[in-house]
Design an enzyme around this catalytic site. Structure first.
Site, PDB file in Angstrom:
ATOM      1  N   GLY A  88       0.842  -1.209   0.000  1.00 27.78           N
ATOM      2  CA  GLY A  88       0.000   0.000   0.000  1.00 27.78           C
ATOM      3  C   GLY A  88       0.867   1.246   0.000  1.00 27.78           C
ATOM      4  O   GLY A  88       0.492   2.293   0.536  1.00 27.78           O
TER       5      GLY A  88
ATOM      6  N   ILE B 131      -1.000   6.519   4.256  1.00 26.27           N
ATOM      7  CA  ILE B 131      -0.079   6.119   5.332  1.00 26.27           C
ATOM      8  C   ILE B 131       1.303   5.852   4.737  1.00 26.27           C
ATOM      9  O   ILE B 131       2.331   6.263   5.285  1.00 26.27           O
ATOM     10  CB  ILE B 131      -0.597   4.874   6.092  1.00 26.27           C
ATOM     11  CG1 ILE B 131      -1.886   5.226   6.846  1.00 26.27           C
ATOM     12  CG2 ILE B 131       0.457   4.352   7.071  1.00 26.27           C
ATOM     13  CD1 ILE B 131      -2.550   4.050   7.547  1.00 26.27           C
ATOM     14  N   GLY B 132       1.325   5.182   3.588  1.00 25.48           N
ATOM     15  CA  GLY B 132       2.598   4.923   2.911  1.00 25.48           C
ATOM     16  C   GLY B 132       3.398   6.196   2.693  1.00 25.48           C
ATOM     17  O   GLY B 132       4.608   6.238   2.940  1.00 25.48           O
TER      18      GLY B 132
ATOM     19  N   ASN C 106     -10.478  -8.888   2.073  1.00 24.31           N
ATOM     20  CA  ASN C 106      -9.143  -8.791   2.656  1.00 24.31           C
ATOM     21  C   ASN C 106      -8.421 -10.129   2.674  1.00 24.31           C
ATOM     22  O   ASN C 106      -7.200 -10.174   2.572  1.00 24.31           O
ATOM     23  CB  ASN C 106      -9.210  -8.140   4.037  1.00 24.31           C
ATOM     24  CG  ASN C 106      -9.287  -6.639   3.903  1.00 24.31           C
ATOM     25  OD1 ASN C 106      -8.323  -6.009   3.488  1.00 24.31           O
ATOM     26  ND2 ASN C 106     -10.444  -6.063   4.191  1.00 24.31           N
TER      27      ASN C 106
ATOM     28  N   GLN D 254      -0.353 -12.777   0.451  1.00 21.97           N
ATOM     29  CA  GLN D 254       0.810 -12.124   1.065  1.00 21.97           C
ATOM     30  C   GLN D 254       1.445 -13.027   2.121  1.00 21.97           C
ATOM     31  O   GLN D 254       2.675 -13.098   2.229  1.00 21.97           O
ATOM     32  CB  GLN D 254       0.424 -10.753   1.639  1.00 21.97           C
ATOM     33  CG  GLN D 254       0.084  -9.768   0.505  1.00 21.97           C
ATOM     34  CD  GLN D 254      -0.186  -8.358   0.968  1.00 21.97           C
ATOM     35  OE1 GLN D 254      -0.110  -8.041   2.157  1.00 21.97           O
ATOM     36  NE2 GLN D 254      -0.523  -7.491   0.031  1.00 21.97           N
TER      37      GLN D 254
ATOM     38  N   ASN E 101      -6.698  -2.623   7.883  1.00 25.27           N
ATOM     39  CA  ASN E 101      -7.849  -3.133   8.648  1.00 25.27           C
ATOM     40  C   ASN E 101      -8.689  -4.147   7.895  1.00 25.27           C
ATOM     41  O   ASN E 101      -8.751  -4.083   6.674  1.00 25.27           O
ATOM     42  CB  ASN E 101      -8.731  -1.953   9.055  1.00 25.27           C
ATOM     43  CG  ASN E 101      -8.139  -1.232  10.243  1.00 25.27           C
ATOM     44  OD1 ASN E 101      -7.614  -1.865  11.151  1.00 25.27           O
ATOM     45  ND2 ASN E 101      -8.201   0.089  10.210  1.00 25.27           N
TER      46      ASN E 101
ATOM     47  N   ASP F 213      -3.579   3.299  18.948  1.00 28.21           N
ATOM     48  CA  ASP F 213      -4.531   3.357  20.054  1.00 28.21           C
ATOM     49  C   ASP F 213      -3.801   3.606  21.378  1.00 28.21           C
ATOM     50  O   ASP F 213      -4.228   4.410  22.209  1.00 28.21           O
ATOM     51  CB  ASP F 213      -5.329   2.049  20.132  1.00 28.21           C
ATOM     52  CG  ASP F 213      -5.906   1.681  18.778  1.00 28.21           C
ATOM     53  OD1 ASP F 213      -6.716   2.462  18.258  1.00 28.21           O
ATOM     54  OD2 ASP F 213      -5.532   0.625  18.230  1.00 28.21           O
TER      55      ASP F 213
ATOM     56  N   HIS G 287      -8.249  -4.057  17.433  1.00 29.24           N
ATOM     57  CA  HIS G 287      -8.135  -2.672  16.960  1.00 29.24           C
ATOM     58  C   HIS G 287      -9.475  -2.304  16.314  1.00 29.24           C
ATOM     59  O   HIS G 287      -9.645  -2.386  15.103  1.00 29.24           O
ATOM     60  CB  HIS G 287      -7.000  -2.522  15.949  1.00 29.24           C
ATOM     61  CG  HIS G 287      -7.065  -1.192  15.229  1.00 29.24           C
ATOM     62  ND1 HIS G 287      -6.811  -0.003  15.852  1.00 29.24           N
ATOM     63  CD2 HIS G 287      -7.416  -0.871  13.967  1.00 29.24           C
ATOM     64  CE1 HIS G 287      -6.987   0.994  14.996  1.00 29.24           C
ATOM     65  NE2 HIS G 287      -7.364   0.500  13.842  1.00 29.24           N
TER      66      HIS G 287
HETATM   67  P1  NAX Z   1      -5.157   4.367   1.321  1.00 34.26           P
HETATM   68  O1  NAX Z   1      -6.425   3.942   0.681  1.00 34.26           O
HETATM   69  O2  NAX Z   1      -4.690   5.771   1.210  1.00 34.26           O
HETATM   70  O3  NAX Z   1      -3.968   3.447   0.774  1.00 34.26           O
HETATM   71  C1  NAX Z   1      -4.068   2.066   0.702  1.00 34.26           C
HETATM   72  C2  NAX Z   1      -3.166   1.631  -0.444  1.00 34.26           C
HETATM   73  O4  NAX Z   1      -3.117   0.202  -0.455  1.00 34.26           O
HETATM   74  C3  NAX Z   1      -3.641   2.067  -1.821  1.00 34.26           C
HETATM   75  O5  NAX Z   1      -2.595   2.762  -2.492  1.00 34.26           O
HETATM   76  C4  NAX Z   1      -3.991   0.750  -2.521  1.00 34.26           C
HETATM   77  O6  NAX Z   1      -3.706   0.785  -3.916  1.00 34.26           O
HETATM   78  C5  NAX Z   1      -3.062  -0.209  -1.779  1.00 34.26           C
HETATM   79  N1  NAX Z   1      -3.458  -1.617  -1.903  1.00 34.26           N
HETATM   80  C6  NAX Z   1      -4.703  -2.141  -1.937  1.00 34.26           C
HETATM   81  N2  NAX Z   1      -4.649  -3.472  -2.103  1.00 34.26           N
HETATM   82  C7  NAX Z   1      -3.345  -3.793  -2.147  1.00 34.26           C
HETATM   83  C8  NAX Z   1      -2.651  -5.020  -2.321  1.00 34.26           C
HETATM   84  N3  NAX Z   1      -3.310  -6.177  -2.499  1.00 34.26           N
HETATM   85  N4  NAX Z   1      -1.302  -4.988  -2.331  1.00 34.26           N
HETATM   86  C9  NAX Z   1      -0.637  -3.830  -2.195  1.00 34.26           C
HETATM   87  N5  NAX Z   1      -1.238  -2.642  -2.041  1.00 34.26           N
HETATM   88  C10 NAX Z   1      -2.575  -2.619  -2.001  1.00 34.26           C
HETATM   89  O7  NAX Z   1      -5.283   3.931   2.843  1.00 34.26           O
HETATM   90  P2  NAX Z   1      -4.426   4.429   4.113  1.00 34.26           P
HETATM   91  O8  NAX Z   1      -5.062   5.624   4.681  1.00 34.26           O
HETATM   92  O9  NAX Z   1      -2.988   4.470   3.738  1.00 34.26           O
HETATM   93  O10 NAX Z   1      -4.718   3.244   5.138  1.00 34.26           O
HETATM   94  C11 NAX Z   1      -4.234   1.936   4.918  1.00 34.26           C
HETATM   95  C12 NAX Z   1      -4.871   0.957   5.885  1.00 34.26           C
HETATM   96  O11 NAX Z   1      -4.523   1.275   7.226  1.00 34.26           O
HETATM   97  C13 NAX Z   1      -6.400   0.930   5.841  1.00 34.26           C
HETATM   98  O12 NAX Z   1      -6.829  -0.414   5.856  1.00 34.26           O
HETATM   99  C14 NAX Z   1      -6.776   1.599   7.152  1.00 34.26           C
HETATM  100  O13 NAX Z   1      -8.048   1.194   7.602  1.00 34.26           O
HETATM  101  C15 NAX Z   1      -5.671   1.133   8.051  1.00 34.26           C
HETATM  102  N6  NAX Z   1      -5.457   1.867   9.296  1.00 34.26           N
HETATM  103  C16 NAX Z   1      -5.084   1.155  10.387  1.00 34.26           C
HETATM  104  C17 NAX Z   1      -4.796   1.753  11.603  1.00 34.26           C
HETATM  105  C18 NAX Z   1      -4.378   0.951  12.788  1.00 34.26           C
HETATM  106  O14 NAX Z   1      -4.245   1.546  13.840  1.00 34.26           O
HETATM  107  N7  NAX Z   1      -4.161  -0.363  12.712  1.00 34.26           N
HETATM  108  C19 NAX Z   1      -4.934   3.220  11.768  1.00 34.26           C
HETATM  109  C20 NAX Z   1      -4.908   3.974  10.472  1.00 34.26           C
HETATM  110  C21 NAX Z   1      -5.644   3.312   9.331  1.00 34.26           C
HETATM  111  O15 NAX Z   1      -7.015   3.548   9.472  1.00 34.26           O
END
Ligand code: NAX
Length: 328
Positions: A11, A16-17, A105, A112, A131, A159, A187
């Site tokens: 991602g 986040i990346g 997911n 992966q 998530n 958190d 989470h």
């Molecule tokens: P974004 O939608 O900005 O970025 C996600 C990226 O993942 C996209 O560029 C997409 O193309 C890529 N992607 C999708 N499927 C993929 C795959 N099979 N292989 C490689 N890349 C793939 O999301 P972002 O805001 O960066 O958040 C990423 C994840 O973090 C989400 O699932 C979000 O819910 C989760 N979070 C988790 C948190 C935690 O505390 N555990 C907090 C922050 C965030 O909400």
């Protein structure tokens, strides 16, 4: 100097990346003595955007950044990886049921897990951020039978950090005055931030607060729903704070937690505190020499017990759902 450590980020083109990669390149993930080689994984449509970020990383002229490679194939992306940050996931979209979300997911975290099993370095450490993080980690772990299970972790450090900050604010102390706070469970909104075992300047934090109404009606819901508060204010979900927490999680896992303190990590349960074995649930952990141990012997009062049980119950339901779907 040391040989570069391979860090895979999935991602990578996401928000986040974008916040995470520059901090890894600057040495904050592993330490200032450790060069890193980045391996970015994206879906084909987002490879170009990841390439753009790679151009900017190059423009940082980071002394510790030994190279960047970009992939759309997990098998290649996890080849030789030492640290895997699984950030990319399928978000819940309108009208999607929980089963649909878990299934979508599964389609990401199963391959992966297999790729990590096939190609990662022997010392691989995995952090799942995407998530539903705990259950995604469970799925990846299930497909990597040759990797020790404890290497699969899920992020509850955001958190944890949120809870530390809110507690410090309430008591008018510095965040560095707070120790031994714990996030238990999933989470998700059911997570339980526990201040009964926490300390503020050496005093029991629950006693220092001495306000059960604040604890139940403000602190716990505020921490649990902070993600929604951020979306409401910023118009986008937490990104830099999530990246910061991922850095903290891995840095502490690799370099150790400070003496007299612990952190929260989603890790496979060994049955501690009545959490069913194998579930990826958040616990208090102490890290040392590149591994971690669940803190033992904490007293769990009735209030904490019911909150922990509720969150763990949700994890059991998620596990049962992905079991039915044949994903674990
Ligand atoms: P974004 O939608 O900005 O970025 C996600 C990226 O993942 C996209 O560029 C997409 O193309 C890529 N992607 C999708 N499927 C993929 C795959 N099979 N292989 C490689 N890349 C793939 O999301 P972002 O805001 O960066 O958040 C990423 C994840 O973090 C989400 O699932 C979000 O819910 C989760 N979070 C988790 C948190 C935690 O505390 N555990 C907090 C922050 C965030 O909400």
């Amino acid at each position: 100097t040391q040989a570069p450590v391979n860090v895979t980020v999935t991602g990578a083109a996401g928000q986040i990346g974008y916040a995470l990669l520059f901090r890894i390149a600057s040495g904050q993930l592993l330490g200032q003595d450790t060069p890193v080689r980045l391996r970015l994984l994206e879906i084909p449509q987002a490879v170009k955007a990841a390439e753009g970020t790679a151009l900017e990383l190059e423009d940082g002229a980071f002394p510790l950044l030994a190279g960047i490679d970009i992939f759309d194939d997990p098998k290649q992306a996890f080849e030789g990886t030492n640290v895997a940050l699984l950030v990319g996931a399928r978000p819940r979209t309108k009208g999607m049921e929980r089963g649909d979300l878990l299934e979508a997911n599964g389609g990401i975290f199963k391959p992966q897990g297999e790729a990590i099993n096939a190609g990662a370095a022997d010392d691989v450490k995995v952090l799942v951020v995407g998530n539903p993080a705990n259950t995604n980690a469970l799925i990846a772990k299930a497909h990597a039978p040759d990797v020790p299970a404890e290497r699969f972790t899920a992020m509850t450090r955001l958190d944890h950090n949120r809870a530390v900050a809110q507690l410090a604010k309430k008591l008018g102390v510095a965040v560095t005055d707070i120790r031994k706070l714990t996030i238990w469970g999933n989470h998700s909104a059911t997570q339980y931030p526990d201040i009964f075992n926490a300390e503020v300047k050496g005093q029991n934090a629950a006693e220092a607060v001495n306000d059960q109404a604040w604890l139940e009606n403000e602190f716990i819901p505020r921490v649990a729903k902070r993600g929604a508060e951020i979306i409401e204010a910023r118009g986008a979900s937490s990104a830099a704070s999530a990246a910061n927490a991922a850095i903290d999680h891995v840095y502490d896992w690799v370099n150790g937690t400070p003496e007299g303190d612990w952190v929260s990590m989603g890790v496979p349960s060994d049955g501690s505190y009545g959490v069913p074995e194998g579930l990826i649930s958040s616990f208090p952990v102490v890290c040392k020499n590149g591994s971690y141990e669940i803190v033992q012997g904490l007293e769990i009062n009735d209030f904490s017990r019911s909150r922990i049980d509720a969150s763990v119950g949700e994890l059991v339901e998620e596990r049962d759902a992905v079991t039915k779907l044949g994903l674990v």
